[in-house]
Design a protein around this motif. Structure first.
Motif, PDB file in Angstrom:
ATOM      1  N   LEU A   8      32.627  37.712  39.852  1.00  0.00           N
ATOM      2  CA  LEU A   8      33.137  36.379  39.535  1.00  0.00           C
ATOM      3  C   LEU A   8      33.581  36.264  38.087  1.00  0.00           C
ATOM      4  O   LEU A   8      34.417  35.428  37.773  1.00  0.00           O
ATOM      5  CB  LEU A   8      32.060  35.329  39.821  1.00  0.00           C
ATOM      6  CG  LEU A   8      31.645  35.209  41.285  1.00  0.00           C
ATOM      7  CD1 LEU A   8      30.398  34.354  41.412  1.00  0.00           C
ATOM      8  CD2 LEU A   8      32.791  34.647  42.103  1.00  0.00           C
ATOM      9  N   GLY A   9      33.017  37.095  37.206  1.00  0.00           N
ATOM     10  CA  GLY A   9      33.400  37.056  35.801  1.00  0.00           C
ATOM     11  C   GLY A   9      32.201  37.133  34.883  1.00  0.00           C
ATOM     12  O   GLY A   9      31.051  37.105  35.332  1.00  0.00           O
ATOM     13  N   PRO A  10      32.470  37.207  33.576  1.00  0.00           N
ATOM     14  CA  PRO A  10      31.395  37.331  32.582  1.00  0.00           C
ATOM     15  C   PRO A  10      30.742  35.979  32.286  1.00  0.00           C
ATOM     16  O   PRO A  10      31.157  34.945  32.812  1.00  0.00           O
ATOM     17  CB  PRO A  10      32.144  37.851  31.354  1.00  0.00           C
ATOM     18  CG  PRO A  10      33.502  37.240  31.483  1.00  0.00           C
ATOM     19  CD  PRO A  10      33.796  37.235  32.965  1.00  0.00           C
ATOM     20  N   CYS A  15      31.850  31.854  32.710  1.00  0.00           N
ATOM     21  CA  CYS A  15      32.643  31.504  33.896  1.00  0.00           C
ATOM     22  C   CYS A  15      31.816  30.703  34.905  1.00  0.00           C
ATOM     23  O   CYS A  15      32.215  30.559  36.057  1.00  0.00           O
ATOM     24  CB  CYS A  15      33.229  32.746  34.554  1.00  0.00           C
ATOM     25  SG  CYS A  15      32.031  33.686  35.529  1.00  0.00           S
ATOM     26  N   LYS A  17      33.002  28.273  37.715  1.00  0.00           N
ATOM     27  CA  LYS A  17      33.580  28.741  38.981  1.00  0.00           C
ATOM     28  C   LYS A  17      32.635  28.542  40.159  1.00  0.00           C
ATOM     29  O   LYS A  17      33.083  28.411  41.292  1.00  0.00           O
ATOM     30  CB  LYS A  17      33.939  30.228  38.903  1.00  0.00           C
ATOM     31  CG  LYS A  17      35.077  30.560  37.999  1.00  0.00           C
ATOM     32  CD  LYS A  17      35.322  32.067  38.031  1.00  0.00           C
ATOM     33  CE  LYS A  17      36.466  32.486  37.161  1.00  0.00           C
ATOM     34  NZ  LYS A  17      36.701  33.950  37.239  1.00  0.00           N
ATOM     35  N   GLN A  34      28.413  40.850  34.319  1.00  0.00           N
ATOM     36  CA  GLN A  34      29.257  40.028  35.190  1.00  0.00           C
ATOM     37  C   GLN A  34      28.375  39.262  36.170  1.00  0.00           C
ATOM     38  O   GLN A  34      27.326  39.752  36.575  1.00  0.00           O
ATOM     39  CB  GLN A  34      30.194  40.918  36.036  1.00  0.00           C
ATOM     40  CG  GLN A  34      31.202  41.704  35.275  1.00  0.00           C
ATOM     41  CD  GLN A  34      32.572  41.055  35.301  1.00  0.00           C
ATOM     42  OE1 GLN A  34      32.852  40.194  36.118  1.00  0.00           O
ATOM     43  NE2 GLN A  34      33.412  41.472  34.398  1.00  0.00           N
TER      44      GLN A  34
END
Length: 143
Positions: free
Chosen positions: A36-38, A41, A44, A88
């Protein structure tokens, strides 16, 4: 073992006593993960899925094992954890909950390569406003 658990769906549904209901569900797997991202984020997935404690669950492999063993409650069949080694957040889902998890988190990329189209481009401001996105996005063309 994973193939055997998902194969006899009809037979399991007919004779599923309460004690074996969880065995008829899908399995957790390292393949059922989505980056999903670092850190930063969190917007989200905030309020969309359970975020596991970063201090207790920070390895995808170990977390998947604990989910399969029933040591981590995840009744809806998907959750989010932070991988310490990858730095992440990852969405993890049971094999029977992929579509539901992706819909809940509004994920449209299911591993297929996305192609760029003009409809994906968004204006960031007039010439001279490059400072707004400097260091956040690559400036390709100023013409």
């Amino acid at each position: 073992a994973a193939a055997a658990a998902s194969k006899p769906a009809v037979a399991s549904a007919v004779a599923a006593p309460a004690a074996t209901t969880s065995a008829t569900r899908g399995r957790w797997s390292q393949e059922n993960t989505y980056a999903l991202g670092p850190e930063g984020c969190e917007h989200k997935f905030r309020d969309k899925a359970t975020l596991l404690d970063k201090d207790r669950h920070n390895s995808v492999m170990a977390t998947v094992g604990k989910l399969n063993a029933g040591l981590i409650p995840a009744e809806v069949g998907y959750c989010i954890m932070f991988s310490l080694t990858r730095q992440q957040y990852f969405l993890l889902w049971r094999s029977d909950k992929e579509q539901e998890a992706f819909m809940r988190l509004d994920i449209r990329d299911t591993g297929e390569q996305l192609h760029w189209t003009p409809s994906l481009a968004k204006p960031l401001g007039p010439k001279g406003s490059e400072h707004r996105f400097q260091g956040r996005a690559l400036l390709l063309d100023t013409k």
